[in-house]
Design a protein around this motif. Structure first.
Motif, short mmCIF file in Angstrom:
data_model
loop_
_atom_site.label_atom_id
_atom_site.label_comp_id
_atom_site.label_asym_id
_atom_site.label_seq_id
_atom_site.Cartn_x
_atom_site.Cartn_y
_atom_site.Cartn_z
N LYS A 2 36.28 0.06 -45.70
CA LYS A 2 35.19 0.08 -44.72
C LYS A 2 35.56 1.05 -43.60
O LYS A 2 36.67 1.00 -43.08
CB LYS A 2 34.94 -1.33 -44.18
N ILE A 4 34.45 2.84 -39.90
CA ILE A 4 33.66 2.97 -38.67
C ILE A 4 33.95 4.33 -38.06
O ILE A 4 35.12 4.70 -37.90
CB ILE A 4 34.04 1.87 -37.65
N LYS A 162 35.40 -8.18 -29.92
CA LYS A 162 35.94 -7.09 -30.73
C LYS A 162 36.47 -6.00 -29.81
O LYS A 162 35.90 -5.72 -28.76
CB LYS A 162 34.88 -6.53 -31.67
N ARG A 164 38.89 -2.12 -29.76
CA ARG A 164 39.62 -1.06 -30.44
C ARG A 164 41.12 -1.33 -30.32
O ARG A 164 41.62 -1.62 -29.24
CB ARG A 164 39.29 0.30 -29.82
N THR A 198 40.07 -3.64 -35.93
CA THR A 198 40.14 -3.03 -37.25
C THR A 198 41.60 -3.01 -37.71
O THR A 198 42.53 -3.21 -36.92
CB THR A 198 39.60 -1.59 -37.23
N ASP A 199 41.81 -2.75 -38.99
CA ASP A 199 43.18 -2.66 -39.50
C ASP A 199 43.86 -1.39 -39.03
O ASP A 199 45.07 -1.39 -38.75
CB ASP A 199 43.16 -2.68 -41.04
N PHE A 201 43.22 2.49 -36.70
CA PHE A 201 42.41 3.32 -35.81
C PHE A 201 43.08 4.67 -35.67
O PHE A 201 44.30 4.76 -35.47
CB PHE A 201 42.26 2.66 -34.43
N THR A 219 40.53 -2.62 -46.45
CA THR A 219 40.93 -2.12 -45.14
C THR A 219 39.71 -1.70 -44.32
O THR A 219 38.75 -1.13 -44.84
CB THR A 219 41.87 -0.91 -45.31
N VAL A 220 39.77 -1.97 -43.01
CA VAL A 220 38.76 -1.45 -42.08
C VAL A 220 39.44 -0.40 -41.20
O VAL A 220 40.42 -0.70 -40.51
CB VAL A 220 38.16 -2.56 -41.20
N GLU A 222 38.82 2.56 -38.21
CA GLU A 222 37.96 3.20 -37.22
C GLU A 222 38.50 4.59 -36.91
O GLU A 222 39.70 4.76 -36.67
CB GLU A 222 37.89 2.41 -35.92
N TYR A 254 30.67 -1.92 -35.77
CA TYR A 254 31.40 -3.08 -35.20
C TYR A 254 30.60 -4.37 -35.32
O TYR A 254 31.19 -5.46 -35.32
CB TYR A 254 31.78 -2.81 -33.76
N ILE A 257 31.68 -6.31 -38.71
CA ILE A 257 33.04 -6.77 -39.04
C ILE A 257 33.35 -8.05 -38.27
O ILE A 257 32.70 -8.37 -37.28
CB ILE A 257 34.10 -5.69 -38.75
#
Length: 258
Positions: A2, A4, A162, A164, A198-199, A201, A219-220, A222, A254, A257
């Motif tokens: 995923k 962002i 949420k 960053r 996120t996982d 960035f 995995t997410v 950004e 965002y 998630i």
């Protein structure tokens, strides 16, 4: 995976807002974060009204550029504002100048003044009708030692769950550097367990230059970008990317998630 793609600096000025609008229309970004104290918050509010169903809108907390929303005599007296002089040599405009404090331990009174400024920024964005999906910051000030205790408290106060994470998609970084970045995340979540990150960035250009690396399917990631700013090469790379051709990549925002 995923993915962002967040455009920082929404609300900075009309040019940045126009570029962000273009990148939304062309499907190149899935999220943006709004500056409360810069030149075109009204334009950012119009973008929210038009695109709130398509992308997420977070807040880009700012202590390093532009005018403070809340004047503090203590911050001025201690040199934490920049103060310009006009042609007659008289005192002129006041600008934020907090970057010098980012990794210092400061007094409780200064912390309170900075917290009041950040509260004013969050509340101004909310007053413009923008629903805040997540928190990040200009020049990554929210990941500094200065903000370590403040950020979980602000998130809880305004019901923003949420945030960053500290940049950890850094292909050239050492394992010790990565461990310190992960420690920051753990310290934030220890104070406010509801915060979701996120996982990974990182910076869009680095991901692009590393062959658009596809991480684990769950995995997410950004990636930040800066449409309309001094990042023309970054914009070109973003516009060149056809996300529909990237196997195992799902564009999300965002709101999707956590």
């Amino acid at each position: 995976m995923k993915l962002i793609i967040n455009a920082d600096d929404c609300g900075k000025n009309k040019e940045v807002n126009a570029a962000i609008s273009h990148f939304i229309e062309t499907g190149k970004i899935t999220s943006t974060t709004v500056m409360a104290n810069m030149d075109d918050l009204e334009g950012a509010s119009r973008l929210f009204d038009e695109y709130q169903d398509s992308i997420s809108f977070g807040i880009h907390l700012n202590l390093t550029e532009g005018h403070p929303l809340r004047y503090s005599q203590e911050l001025l007296d201690r040199g934490y504002y920049k103060e310009t002089a006009n042609v007659a040599g008289e005192k002129g405009n006041i600008y934020l100048n907090i970057n010098q404090l980012r990794n210092k331990i400061i007094s409780t009174s200064i912390q309170k003044e900075l917290e009041k400024e950040l509260c004013a920024q969050i509340e101004k964005v909310l007053d413009y009708g923008i629903r805040i999906s997540h928190i990040d910051s200009h020049h990554h000030i929210h990941t500094s030692l200065l903000m370590l205790r403040m950020m979980p408290k602000l998130a809880k106060r305004y019901g923003i769950h949420k945030m960053r994470r500290m940049r950890n998609y850094v292909p050239s970084a050492s394992w010790t550097n990565m461990a310190l970045r992960d420690l920051w995340k753990q310290l934030i979540k220890l104070q406010n367990h509801r915060i979701v990150m996120t996982d990974y960035f990182g910076i869009y250009e680095e991901w692009y230059d590393n062959g658009k690396q596809i991480l684990h399917e769950n995995t997410v990631l950004e990636l930040m970008c800066h449409p309309g700013g001094a990042y023309s090469e970054e914009e070109c790379k973003l516009l060149e990317t056809d996300f529909t051709q990237l196997a195992n990549v799902e564009l999300v925002n965002y709101n999707m998630i956590g």
